[in-house]
Design a protein around this motif. Structure first.
Motif, PDB file in Angstrom:
ATOM      1  N   TRP A   1       0.836  -1.200   0.000  1.00 25.65           N
ATOM      2  CA  TRP A   1       0.000   0.000   0.000  1.00 25.65           C
ATOM      3  C   TRP A   1       0.879   1.262   0.000  1.00 25.65           C
ATOM      4  O   TRP A   1       2.105   1.191  -0.123  1.00 25.65           O
ATOM      5  CB  TRP A   1      -0.969  -0.021   1.172  1.00 25.65           C
ATOM      6  N   HIS A   2       0.259   2.430   0.142  1.00 26.84           N
ATOM      7  CA  HIS A   2       0.984   3.706   0.091  1.00 26.84           C
ATOM      8  C   HIS A   2       0.924   4.417   1.443  1.00 26.84           C
ATOM      9  O   HIS A   2       0.075   5.278   1.672  1.00 26.84           O
ATOM     10  CB  HIS A   2       0.395   4.607  -1.002  1.00 26.84           C
ATOM     11  N   PRO A   3       1.882   4.132   2.333  1.00 30.23           N
ATOM     12  CA  PRO A   3       1.873   4.755   3.654  1.00 30.23           C
ATOM     13  C   PRO A   3       2.342   6.207   3.648  1.00 30.23           C
ATOM     14  O   PRO A   3       2.211   6.902   4.670  1.00 30.23           O
ATOM     15  CB  PRO A   3       2.859   3.878   4.441  1.00 30.23           C
ATOM     16  N   GLU A   4       2.894   6.683   2.518  1.00 28.93           N
ATOM     17  CA  GLU A   4       3.348   8.070   2.466  1.00 28.93           C
ATOM     18  C   GLU A   4       2.179   9.060   2.492  1.00 28.93           C
ATOM     19  O   GLU A   4       2.349  10.235   2.829  1.00 28.93           O
ATOM     20  CB  GLU A   4       4.218   8.315   1.226  1.00 28.93           C
ATOM     21  N   TRP A   5       0.984   8.579   2.157  1.00 27.43           N
ATOM     22  CA  TRP A   5      -0.212   9.437   2.191  1.00 27.43           C
ATOM     23  C   TRP A   5      -0.561   9.753   3.643  1.00 27.43           C
ATOM     24  O   TRP A   5      -0.863   8.872   4.430  1.00 27.43           O
ATOM     25  CB  TRP A   5      -1.375   8.744   1.489  1.00 27.43           C
ATOM     26  N   ARG A   6      -0.457  11.041   4.003  1.00 26.67           N
ATOM     27  CA  ARG A   6      -0.761  11.506   5.362  1.00 26.67           C
ATOM     28  C   ARG A   6      -0.008  10.701   6.415  1.00 26.67           C
ATOM     29  O   ARG A   6      -0.563  10.293   7.444  1.00 26.67           O
ATOM     30  CB  ARG A   6      -2.267  11.469   5.608  1.00 26.67           C
TER      31      ARG A   6
END
Length: 259
Positions: A220-225
């Protein structure tokens, strides 16, 4: 005090479909700077400009980011098809040997989406070209329309191995994540431990067994917020601690003044 340096592996990009550039999402830099406490440094992922040895000398850790181009299937012994999508062979040529070198030396890295897939391929694993085409699998791709908030919205659960690396880090055996990928792990590479899966069995969290350094990677994309999300924040914090420890370990001893 100088911050440790995290090299962010960039992607080839065309501005206005014409001007070539090396690109990296600003949210990756924000996560590294604000949550990991490191200085982000965008890496032009092209072997014409950088080498693995130079990168490992210049940086304390690496963030292998997501990106629209996929790892070329020749890297895991398969022929390219239309389903495999676009490629970035220059990034393949930098990222894959860099991952293997980091695993061997213990230099920390965090893999995200394409980076997660790169880690698996670097260790000898294979990928499915399109998860949603597999029987019993859900569509993990980014919604084609909507705002960024809608595209990065939390959409499915990820279940971790009870008592495993990710469960201990998150303080939970199950979390909720976004999902914006088309490909996924088919066969895990040598020493790749699948420590978290989506409800349909798709691998979502991995690490390298026996590696001396930080090797956590997520689909997934944990860099989002990352600064506020309860799943993203501990991941980037742990990565930052590993990078800081690496930087401190190799820092030259201070020169003692002789009276």
């Amino acid at each position: 005090m100088t911050r440790p340096i995290v090299g962010i592996i960039g992607n080839h990009h065309l501005i206005n479909d014409q001007y070539p550039a090396h690109a990296g999402g600003s949210m990756n830099s924000e996560a590294v700077a604000e949550v990991s406490g490191a200085m982000p440094l965008l890496i032009p992922a092209d072997p014409r400009f950088v080498s693995v040895d130079e990168l490992m000398e210049a940086c304390d850790g690496f963030l292998f980011t997501g990106g629209r181009p996929n790892v070329h299937p020749e890297e895991y012994g398969e022929a390219a098809t239309e389903a495999h999508g676009a490629f970035d062979r220059a990034r393949d040529s930098v990222a894959l040997p860099l991952i293997r070198a980091c695993v061997e030396q213990g230099q920390p890295f965090l893999g995200i989406c394409r980076g997660f897939q790169e880690v698996n391929v670097a260790m000898g694993g294979t990928l499915y070209p399109e998860i949603r085409d597999l029987p019993g699998r859900m569509n993990h791709r980014m919604p084609p329309d909507g705002t960024l908030e809608e595209k990065f919205a939390l959409r499915h659960k990820v279940s971790f191995t009870p008592g495993g690396v990710f469960a201990r880090l998150m303080g939970a055996d199950e979390v909720l994540t976004n999902t914006l990928h088309g490909q996924g792990i088919k066969r895990p590479g040598k020493r790749v431990v699948v420590d978290g899966t989506a409800p349909d069995g798709t691998p979502e969290a991995i690490y390298i067994d026996g590696a001396p350094g930080f090797t956590l990677s997520v689909q997934w994309h944990p860099e989002w917020r990352a600064a506020t999300d309860p799943v993203s924040r501990p991941l980037f914090q742990a990565f930052g601690q590993a990078v800081a420890a690496w930087a401190a370990e190799r820092a030259p001893a201070p020169v003692r003044k002789i009276a």
